[in-house]
Design a protein around this motif. Structure first.
Motif, PDB file in Angstrom:
ATOM      1  N   ARG A 181       0.803  -1.227   0.000  1.00 51.96           N
ATOM      2  CA  ARG A 181       0.000   0.000   0.000  1.00 51.96           C
ATOM      3  C   ARG A 181       0.832   1.272   0.000  1.00 51.96           C
ATOM      4  O   ARG A 181       0.348   2.326  -0.368  1.00 51.96           O
ATOM      5  CB  ARG A 181      -0.911   0.016   1.235  1.00 51.96           C
ATOM      6  N   THR A 182       2.062   1.195   0.494  1.00 54.21           N
ATOM      7  CA  THR A 182       2.886   2.415   0.616  1.00 54.21           C
ATOM      8  C   THR A 182       4.191   2.241  -0.155  1.00 54.21           C
ATOM      9  O   THR A 182       4.564   1.123  -0.542  1.00 54.21           O
ATOM     10  CB  THR A 182       3.226   2.696   2.092  1.00 54.21           C
ATOM     11  N   ILE A 183       4.894   3.355  -0.327  1.00 52.79           N
ATOM     12  CA  ILE A 183       6.197   3.304  -0.997  1.00 52.79           C
ATOM     13  C   ILE A 183       7.157   2.421  -0.206  1.00 52.79           C
ATOM     14  O   ILE A 183       7.936   1.655  -0.787  1.00 52.79           O
ATOM     15  CB  ILE A 183       6.775   4.737  -1.158  1.00 52.79           C
ATOM     16  N   ASN A 184       7.090   2.501   1.122  1.00 52.18           N
ATOM     17  CA  ASN A 184       7.974   1.654   1.935  1.00 52.18           C
ATOM     18  C   ASN A 184       7.671   0.173   1.737  1.00 52.18           C
ATOM     19  O   ASN A 184       8.581  -0.655   1.698  1.00 52.18           O
ATOM     20  CB  ASN A 184       7.840   2.030   3.420  1.00 52.18           C
ATOM     21  N   ASP A 185       6.368  -0.168   1.603  1.00 54.87           N
ATOM     22  CA  ASP A 185       6.000  -1.565   1.300  1.00 54.87           C
ATOM     23  C   ASP A 185       6.643  -2.007  -0.012  1.00 54.87           C
ATOM     24  O   ASP A 185       7.171  -3.124  -0.124  1.00 54.87           O
ATOM     25  CB  ASP A 185       4.471  -1.705   1.151  1.00 54.87           C
ATOM     26  N   LEU A 186       6.600  -1.127  -1.006  1.00 61.29           N
ATOM     27  CA  LEU A 186       7.131  -1.467  -2.336  1.00 61.29           C
ATOM     28  C   LEU A 186       8.661  -1.517  -2.338  1.00 61.29           C
ATOM     29  O   LEU A 186       9.246  -2.301  -3.090  1.00 61.29           O
ATOM     30  CB  LEU A 186       6.622  -0.466  -3.367  1.00 61.29           C
ATOM     31  N   LYS A 187       9.288  -0.699  -1.482  1.00 59.75           N
ATOM     32  CA  LYS A 187      10.753  -0.785  -1.348  1.00 59.75           C
ATOM     33  C   LYS A 187      11.144  -2.157  -0.808  1.00 59.75           C
ATOM     34  O   LYS A 187      12.076  -2.798  -1.309  1.00 59.75           O
ATOM     35  CB  LYS A 187      11.257   0.296  -0.377  1.00 59.75           C
ATOM     36  N   ARG A 188      10.393  -2.598   0.235  1.00 58.08           N
ATOM     37  CA  ARG A 188      10.692  -3.920   0.810  1.00 58.08           C
ATOM     38  C   ARG A 188      10.444  -5.029  -0.220  1.00 58.08           C
ATOM     39  O   ARG A 188      11.176  -6.006  -0.298  1.00 58.08           O
ATOM     40  CB  ARG A 188       9.835  -4.156   2.058  1.00 58.08           C
ATOM     41  N   GLU A 189       9.385  -4.863  -1.019  1.00 56.20           N
ATOM     42  CA  GLU A 189       9.067  -5.847  -2.056  1.00 56.20           C
ATOM     43  C   GLU A 189      10.179  -5.908  -3.095  1.00 56.20           C
ATOM     44  O   GLU A 189      10.577  -6.990  -3.547  1.00 56.20           O
ATOM     45  CB  GLU A 189       7.738  -5.471  -2.716  1.00 56.20           C
ATOM     46  N   SER A 190      10.712  -4.735  -3.457  1.00 58.50           N
ATOM     47  CA  SER A 190      11.786  -4.665  -4.448  1.00 58.50           C
ATOM     48  C   SER A 190      13.033  -5.395  -3.943  1.00 58.50           C
ATOM     49  O   SER A 190      13.661  -6.165  -4.674  1.00 58.50           O
ATOM     50  CB  SER A 190      12.112  -3.190  -4.730  1.00 58.50           C
ATOM     51  N   VAL A 191      13.368  -5.176  -2.651  1.00 56.78           N
ATOM     52  CA  VAL A 191      14.528  -5.846  -2.047  1.00 56.78           C
ATOM     53  C   VAL A 191      14.303  -7.359  -2.032  1.00 56.78           C
ATOM     54  O   VAL A 191      15.191  -8.136  -2.383  1.00 56.78           O
ATOM     55  CB  VAL A 191      14.775  -5.315  -0.608  1.00 56.78           C
ATOM     56  N   LEU A 218       2.449  -0.684  -9.881  1.00 57.86           N
ATOM     57  CA  LEU A 218       1.984  -0.454  -8.512  1.00 57.86           C
ATOM     58  C   LEU A 218       2.691   0.751  -7.883  1.00 57.86           C
ATOM     59  O   LEU A 218       2.079   1.521  -7.150  1.00 57.86           O
ATOM     60  CB  LEU A 218       2.210  -1.707  -7.651  1.00 57.86           C
ATOM     61  N   LYS A 219       3.987   0.928  -8.188  1.00 58.57           N
ATOM     62  CA  LYS A 219       4.728   2.098  -7.671  1.00 58.57           C
ATOM     63  C   LYS A 219       4.122   3.391  -8.201  1.00 58.57           C
ATOM     64  O   LYS A 219       3.909   4.349  -7.449  1.00 58.57           O
ATOM     65  CB  LYS A 219       6.210   2.013  -8.089  1.00 58.57           C
ATOM     66  N   ASP A 220       3.844   3.418  -9.485  1.00 60.42           N
ATOM     67  CA  ASP A 220       3.239   4.621 -10.091  1.00 60.42           C
ATOM     68  C   ASP A 220       1.890   4.916  -9.439  1.00 60.42           C
ATOM     69  O   ASP A 220       1.567   6.070  -9.144  1.00 60.42           O
ATOM     70  CB  ASP A 220       3.045   4.420 -11.603  1.00 60.42           C
ATOM     71  N   PHE A 221       1.103   3.874  -9.204  1.00 61.43           N
ATOM     72  CA  PHE A 221      -0.219   4.046  -8.601  1.00 61.43           C
ATOM     73  C   PHE A 221      -0.105   4.566  -7.164  1.00 61.43           C
ATOM     74  O   PHE A 221      -0.778   5.519  -6.771  1.00 61.43           O
ATOM     75  CB  PHE A 221      -0.975   2.710  -8.611  1.00 61.43           C
TER      76      PHE A 221
END
Length: 525
Positions: A181-191, A218-221
Motif C-alpha cells: 500500500r505504501t512506498i515503503n511496502d514497495l521498497k521492501r518488495e523490491s529488495v 503499482l509504484k506509479d499508482f
C-alpha cells in the motif's frame, strides 16, 4: 532399552515445532486464510505433545515411528508458513497455484500422519483425546475441500499485466490484496525480489519480467494515491489510526466501499444491497464477481458479516455505517437486553475457544435461548453463532452434537437464518448427524432438514446430500416423535420430483404400506 532415548527428545521437538508455529506473526497477504487455518489447526495439537511429555511414559517403537512421521511433516509446515512472510509477494502471487497446492499437500500429509498415530495406546485425558480427534476431523474435511481460486484476483492480475494503463481500481485492489500500500511496502518488495533473483543464480525464469512490470505499475499508482515516503513510525501510527485499512471481506466487490447492508446472492457472494440491486435492475443475470448465472435474484441479508463489520468499526473508532442493522438496532420492542447480548457473545467465545465441557454447556444454553423467542434467534445469528454451531456438528461428544443440531433447528425457525445455515455448509453435516448421531440428535436433524426444506432450492441440496435413505431408516426405527419428524421431512422433500425417485429407490413404499395398514386397523395413533 534403546527405545527410551528417542521419546523425550522427539516430544520436545514436537512441542518446539508447535511453539514456533504459534509465535509466527499474523499473515495478512493473499494466503492469509490458508495460512491462518493451518496455524490454528497445528496449535490445537499442542495438548497431545505436552501431555505425552509430562507422562514420562516410555514410547513403543510403533508410537515413536508415527510421531517421528508427524514431526517431519510439522517441520515442513513451519518452513512453508515462514516462506510466506519472507519472499516477494508479487512472485508468490504469480506462483499462487503452486503455493496453494503446497498448502493442500501439507494438509493431506498432516492428516495422513495423524491417521498413523495409535491414540488408543496413549493414556490421554478424555478432553485431550476429544480435541485431537476433532482436529483430525478438521484436517480430513480440509483435505476434501481445497480452497477455491480467487476469481477477482485472477481477473485483476490479467488486466494489470496486459493493459498498459490499467484501471486504478484494479491496481487498488491488487495493492490491498498483496499488502503493497505504501512506498515503503514497495521498497521492501523490491529488495525481496532482488534477493530472490540472487538466490536463483540470477535467473528466476519467466516471472522476472512480469514481476518487474507489476512492481512499476503499482509504484506509479501508490505514488499518486498514497505519496507519504519515509514517515516516522509515530506518524505512521497516527495515519493508520486516522484511516484504518478496511478488510477486503468488508468491502463491496462492486463499489470497493465498506458495506452498510451486505446481502448474499445465490452464488454465495456478498455485495452491498444498493450496488447489487442496480446491477440486477440493469438486467444482468450473472454474479459480478464469479460470472456464474444466478439461480434466482433473491437477496439474503448477511447478518454475520454485518455483525463483524460493526465490531471492526467499534474497535477501530470508525463510525458505523448508517444502515447498519446489528442487534442494537432491532425492533424498538426487542426483548433481548444488553445483558443477554453480552451473554451471547460470551457463549460464542466458549464455542470457539473453550474446552469440550465449555463448548457443550455453551451449545446447550444457545439451544435454549434460540427456543425462547424470535428476537433471540435474530441476535444469536447476528453475533455469528451459526458457523460455530455447524462446526460442532462434527463433535465426537454426542451431547455437544445434540445441542448443536437442536440449536440450529431452533434458529432455522427464522427464515433469514435458514439461508445463513445453508450458506455455512451445514446440510452435509446435518445429514451425517441424521445417519450417525444419537437418537435425539437424529430426530432433531430430521426436524432441521424439514425446516430448511421449506425453501425449494434446499429440497434439491438435501436430497442430493443423501438424506432420504437416512430419513427412511429413522421412519422405521425411531421413537414416535422421530418417526413423525422423518415422515414430515420425507413428505416435504418429495414435493421435488427428483426426490420422489430417490425415496422409492431407498425403499419408502414398504414402511408406508405398513403404516397405512396400522392406521386402517384402528389402532388410534
Amino acid at each position: 532399552m534403546g527405545l527410551t532415548n528417542p521419546g523425550p527428545e522427539l516430544l520436545s521437538r514436537l512441542v518446539d515445532s508447535v511453539k514456533e508455529v504459534s509465535e509466527l506473526p499474523e499473515c495478512k497477504n493473499m494466503f492469509k486464510k490458508m495460512h491462518g487455518n493451518l496455524v490454528r489447526r497445528i496449535k490445537l495439537l499442542s495438548p497431545l505433545f505436552e501431555e505425552l511429555s509430562d507422562s514420562n511414559r516410555e514410547l513403543s517403537e510403533e508410537e515413536i515411528k508415527s510421531l517421528e512421521l508427524l514431526r517431519v511433516v510439522l517441520d515442513s509446515s513451519v518452513q512453508l508458513l515462514k516462506s510466506i512472510y519472507d519472499g516477494s509477494k508479487l512472485y508468490q502471487c504469480l506462483q499462487r497455484d503452486k503455493i496453494t497446492a503446497e498448502f493442500q499437500q501439507m494438509t493431506e500429509q498432516i492428516e495422513a500422519a495423524l491417521s498413523e498415530i495409535p491414540y488408543d495406546k496413549f493414556d490421554l485425558l478424555e478432553e485431550v483425546r476429544e480435541q485431537i480427534e476433532l482436529v483430525h476431523i478438521q484436517f480430513k474435511r480440509a483435505k476434501g475441500r481445497p480452497d477455491s481460486p480467487d476469481v477477482q484476483l485472477e481477473l485483476d492480475l490479467a488486466i494489470a499485466q496486459k493493459e498498459k494503463d490499467p484501471d486504478p481500481t484494479v491496481l487498488k485492489r491488487l495493492s490491498e490484496k498483496l499488502q503493497l500500500r505504501t512506498i515503503n511496502d514497495l521498497k521492501r518488495e523490491s529488495v525481496a525480489f532482488h534477493e530472490l533473483v540472487i538466490s536463483s543464480g540470477g535467473d528466476p525464469g519467466e516471472y522476472f519480467e512480469n514481476v518487474s512490470t507489476l512492481l512499476k505499475k503499482l509504484k506509479d499508482f501508490v505514488l499518486i494515491e498514497n505519496p507519504e515516503v519515509d514517515i516516522s513510525d509515530g506518524e505512521k501510527g497516527l495515519i493508520k489510526h486516522r484511516s484504518p485499512v478496511i478488510p477486503d471481506d468488508f468491502r463491496c466487490p462492486i463499489s470497493l466501499e465498506l458495506m452498510k447492508d451486505p446481502v448474499i446472492v445465490s452464488t454465495g457472494q456478498t455485495y452491498e444491497r444498493s450496488c447489487i440491486q442496480k446491477w440486477l435492475d440493469a438486467g444482468h443475470k450473472t454474479c459480478p464477481k464469479t460470472q456464474q448465472t444466478l439461480l434466482h435474484t433473491a437477496l439474503t441479508p448477511n447478518y454475520v458479516l454485518k455483525s463483524l463489520i460493526a465490531l471492526w468499526c467499534e474497535s477501530n473508532g470508525v463510525e458505523l455505517p448508517k444502515n447498519q442493522g446489528t442487534c442494537r438496532s432491532k425492533k424498538p420492542g426487542s426483548s433481548v437486553s444488553e445483558c443477554d447480548r453480552a451473554a451471547i457473545v460470551a457463549l460464542l467465545e466458549k464455542l470457539a475457544y473453550g474446552k469440550l465441557e465449555e463448548q457443550r454447556a455453551a451449545a446447550g444454553e444457545l439451544r435454549l435461548l434460540a427456543k425462547r423467542n424470535a428476537d433471540n434467534r435474530v441476535c444469536i445469528a447476528d453475533a455469528g453463532a451459526i458457523p460455530l454451531l455447524v462446526e460442532l456438528l462434527s463433535s465426537t461428544d454426542p451431547r455437544t452434537q445434540e445441542h448443536a443440531v437442536t440449536a440450529l433447528l431452533n434458529l432455522s425457525i427464522n427464515d433469514t437464518n435458514k439461508g445463513t445455515i445453508v450458506n455455512a455448509g451445514a446440510i452435509p453435516d446435518i445429514v451425517d448427524v441424521l445417519k450417525n448421531g444419537s437418537m435425539e440428535a437424529r430426530e432433531n436433524a430430521a426436524a432441521t432438514l424439514f425446516s430448511l426444506s421449506v425453501i425449494d432450492e434446499n429440497k434439491v441440496s438435501i436430497g442430493a446430500a443423501g438424506a432420504i435413505p437416512a430419513l427412511i431408516k429413522l421412519l422405521c426405527e425411531g421413537t414416535p416423535r422421530g418417526k413423525k419428524d422423518a415422515a414430515t421431512a420425507i413428505f416435504n422433500l418429495s414435493i421435488y420430483q427428483g426426490n420422489k425417485a430417490r425415496a422409492v429407490r431407498a425403499g419408502i413404499v414398504p414402511p408406508l404400506m405398513r403404516y397405512l395398514k396400522d392406521a386402517g386397523g384402528g389402532n388410534g395413533g
